[in-house]
Design a protein around this motif. Structure first.
Motif, PDB file in Angstrom:
ATOM      1  N   GLU A 106       0.867  -1.421  -0.092  1.00 57.22           N
ATOM      2  CA  GLU A 106       0.104   0.021   0.043  1.00 57.22           C
ATOM      3  C   GLU A 106       0.896   1.157   0.171  1.00 57.22           C
ATOM      4  O   GLU A 106       0.649   2.191  -0.810  1.00 57.22           O
ATOM      5  N   GLN A 107       1.752   1.203   0.834  1.00 58.75           N
ATOM      6  CA  GLN A 107       2.781   2.437   0.871  1.00 58.75           C
ATOM      7  C   GLN A 107       3.581   2.650  -0.519  1.00 58.75           C
ATOM      8  O   GLN A 107       3.799   3.768  -1.018  1.00 58.75           O
ATOM      9  N   VAL A 108       4.062   1.545  -1.234  1.00 61.50           N
ATOM     10  CA  VAL A 108       4.674   1.609  -2.546  1.00 61.50           C
ATOM     11  C   VAL A 108       3.663   2.137  -3.403  1.00 61.50           C
ATOM     12  O   VAL A 108       4.035   3.019  -4.221  1.00 61.50           O
ATOM     13  N   LYS A 109       2.483   1.743  -3.353  1.00 60.18           N
ATOM     14  CA  LYS A 109       1.316   2.261  -4.042  1.00 60.18           C
ATOM     15  C   LYS A 109       1.381   3.673  -4.362  1.00 60.18           C
ATOM     16  O   LYS A 109       1.115   4.272  -5.111  1.00 60.18           O
ATOM     17  N   GLY A 110       1.230   4.131  -2.725  1.00 61.12           N
ATOM     18  CA  GLY A 110       1.153   5.574  -2.679  1.00 61.12           C
ATOM     19  C   GLY A 110       2.262   6.419  -2.919  1.00 61.12           C
ATOM     20  O   GLY A 110       2.077   7.442  -3.788  1.00 61.12           O
ATOM     21  N   LEU A 111       3.359   5.972  -2.955  1.00 65.22           N
ATOM     22  CA  LEU A 111       4.772   6.475  -3.254  1.00 65.22           C
ATOM     23  C   LEU A 111       4.581   6.636  -4.823  1.00 65.22           C
ATOM     24  O   LEU A 111       5.168   7.684  -5.450  1.00 65.22           O
ATOM     25  N   VAL A 112       4.397   5.596  -5.566  1.00 63.54           N
ATOM     26  CA  VAL A 112       4.491   5.729  -7.086  1.00 63.54           C
ATOM     27  C   VAL A 112       3.348   6.665  -7.700  1.00 63.54           C
ATOM     28  O   VAL A 112       3.493   7.518  -8.332  1.00 63.54           O
ATOM     29  N   LYS A 113       2.166   6.656  -7.050  1.00 62.81           N
ATOM     30  CA  LYS A 113       1.165   7.705  -7.317  1.00 62.81           C
ATOM     31  C   LYS A 113       1.581   9.025  -7.232  1.00 62.81           C
ATOM     32  O   LYS A 113       1.392   9.895  -7.896  1.00 62.81           O
ATOM     33  N   GLU A 114       2.050   9.234  -5.843  1.00 63.15           N
ATOM     34  CA  GLU A 114       2.742  10.556  -5.750  1.00 63.15           C
ATOM     35  C   GLU A 114       3.902  10.882  -6.562  1.00 63.15           C
ATOM     36  O   GLU A 114       3.870  12.197  -7.012  1.00 63.15           O
ATOM     37  N   PHE A 115       4.667   9.841  -7.147  1.00 60.04           N
ATOM     38  CA  PHE A 115       5.568  10.278  -8.183  1.00 60.04           C
ATOM     39  C   PHE A 115       5.059  10.582  -9.622  1.00 60.04           C
ATOM     40  O   PHE A 115       5.746  11.572 -10.083  1.00 60.04           O
TER      41      PHE A 115
END
Length: 447
Positions: free
Chosen positions: A124-133
């Motif tokens: 979930e955190q990686v998903k959020g990181l990529v989305k913010e990227f």
């Protein structure tokens, strides 16, 4: 800036020694569209720092358990001079501590997972990181514009943009902090302090605000206010290594060695392998006259160059505090420990010479410079000072000497990783003046 269709070109680095964390993060990044060859798992912070240097914008995943001090070194490097909006960061920690979260907030870490982190949490955190990227938010758009100016060398326009942003949003803590740091970078301390004082009226003051305010007061020589502000920031965020080192070094400068040691100990409690904290603690011991204790701390940790630098720092501090005997006693012990390192010996003798001249003992200063030149004939500064003193050898005369060396010129000799543990009996902190002729006669010509 990278948009969604270019995600396959995105780069990521993972700093961890835990294979289970590495594998889950790596697979999660691949599932979100990153290429395998663009994901770099590393187990050396130097490789991580290299990634930050070589890539303009990417994803950085850090494991606090790798080493808190080294993780923070990466976070500091992630905020380069020209880069306001750095690589996006995901910090993982095995311990569920508010202090770790506070550090993450200070460095504007984008995502944090602490405690018993599950695979689903990481995904979930990686998903959020990529989305913010992929998606640029309003704050980042503003800061990226400033960042672009700095990258192009247009610092004046970058500063003007920050000033306009701050004028529109004076309550925005992030913009205020960035503006204050920009002023500090240009040594416009009064303007920086004005911004920080305004931010300090908030109901909750960020530790970074207190930290920067302390630097401003320190610049003005207001040590008490600086220390109080540093302590206030540390209460809010107790795991900030950079701030603790600044505070410990300030205590050393003020000849408050016990408080310095206590501060360095705070770092070693959560980052036991921190070299700067270890060296700071040993310098504290030296200033308190506890030479054997300092050597016990340094044994197996410091190489010869580092050892000489620590003794040199402690000696300079003692001399600046008008404790000349203690300072020269420390130099004498350094010469004993490093007698087979001619370039290091040369630099120590050189600094001893500076100290003697400051003490009004030009004749002894001259002897030190002559011996320094003998140990290293290529050391031009020593030759310069010999000429100056021979032209004006009388004690107390005004002379213009080269500045004290920081021993960096002799770094090529500092490739040994262990030092001998030497018991020095009868050392009492330098109550008696050093017998200079005895010291110099014991230095054999080597190399």
């Amino acid at each position: 800036m990278v948009d969604g269709k270019d995600l396959v070109e995105a780069m990521a680095v993972i700093l961890t020694r835990r294979p289970e964390i590495r594998d889950v993060v790596r697979q999660s990044l691949k599932n979100k569209g990153l290429k395998s060859e663009n994901i770099f798992p590393v187990m050396d912070e130097k490789e991580c720092l290299k990634f930050l240097t070589e890539h303009d914008y990417g994803l950085v995943i850090l494991d606090w358990e790798f080493a808190p001090d080294k993780v923070q070194a990466v976070l500091i490097a992630n905020r380069k001079e020209h880069r306001l909006e750095s690589h996006l960061v995901f910090l993982i920690a095995a311990h569920d501590e508010d202090a770790i979260v506070s550090v993450a907030q200070e460095f504007y870490v984008n995502f944090v997972a602490v405690g018993e982190v599950t695979t689903d949490t990481i995904r979930e955190q990686v998903k959020g990181l990529v989305k913010e990227f992929q998606n640029t938010g309003p704050m980042r758009k503003m800061l990226l514009a400033v960042d672009s100016c700095r990258k192009n060398g247009d610092h004046a326009n970058a500063l003007e943009m920050l000033e306009k942003l701050y004028a529109k949003q004076p309550e925005n803590e992030r913009i205020g902090i960035e503006l204050a740091e920009a002023y500090i970078h240009e040594e416009r301390w009064k303007l920086a302090e004005d911004v920080l004082r305004a931010l300090m009226t908030a109901e909750e003051v960020a530790p970074r605000v207190k930290h920067l305010f302390a630097r401003c007061r320190l610049k003005q020589g207001d040590y008490n206010t600086a220390i109080a502000s540093l302590k206030g920031a540390q209460i809010l965020s107790p795991y900030n290594v950079e701030r603790l080192l600044e505070m410990g070094n300030l205590f050393l400068k003020l000849d408050r060695a016990e408080e310095a040691e206590s501060t360095f100990d705070e770092i070693l409690e959560f980052a036991p392998n921190s070299k700067p904290a270890t060296f700071g603690k040993s310098a504290s011991k030296l200033l308190m006259g506890e030479v054997n204790e300092a050597l016990a701390i340094l044994n197996g940790v410091a190489n010869p160059r580092e050892l000489s630098a620590i003794f040199n720092t402690a000696a300079i501090l003692a001399i600046k505090q008008q404790r000349f005997d203690a300072g020269f006693a420390l130099y004498q012990k350094a010469l004993q420990l490093l007698s087979k390192k001619p370039k290091l010996v040369s630099r120590i003798l050189y600094n001893m010479g500076i100290g003697f001249v400051k003490w009004g003992k030009n004749d002894k200063g001259l002897k030190c410079f002559e011996k320094a030149a003998e140990q290293d004939p290529t050391f031009q500064d020593a030759g310069h000072n010999i000429k100056i003193l021979k032209a004006a050898p009388q004690a107390g005369s005004g002379v213009s000497l080269k500045e004290t060396t920081d021993l960096s010129e002799s770094a090529s000799e500092g490739n040994e990783h262990e030092i001998p543990l030497m018991e020095i009996s009868g050392f009492d902190g330098g109550e008696e003046e050093v017998e200079l002729d005895d010291v110099l006669s014991n230095i054999s010509k080597v190399g």
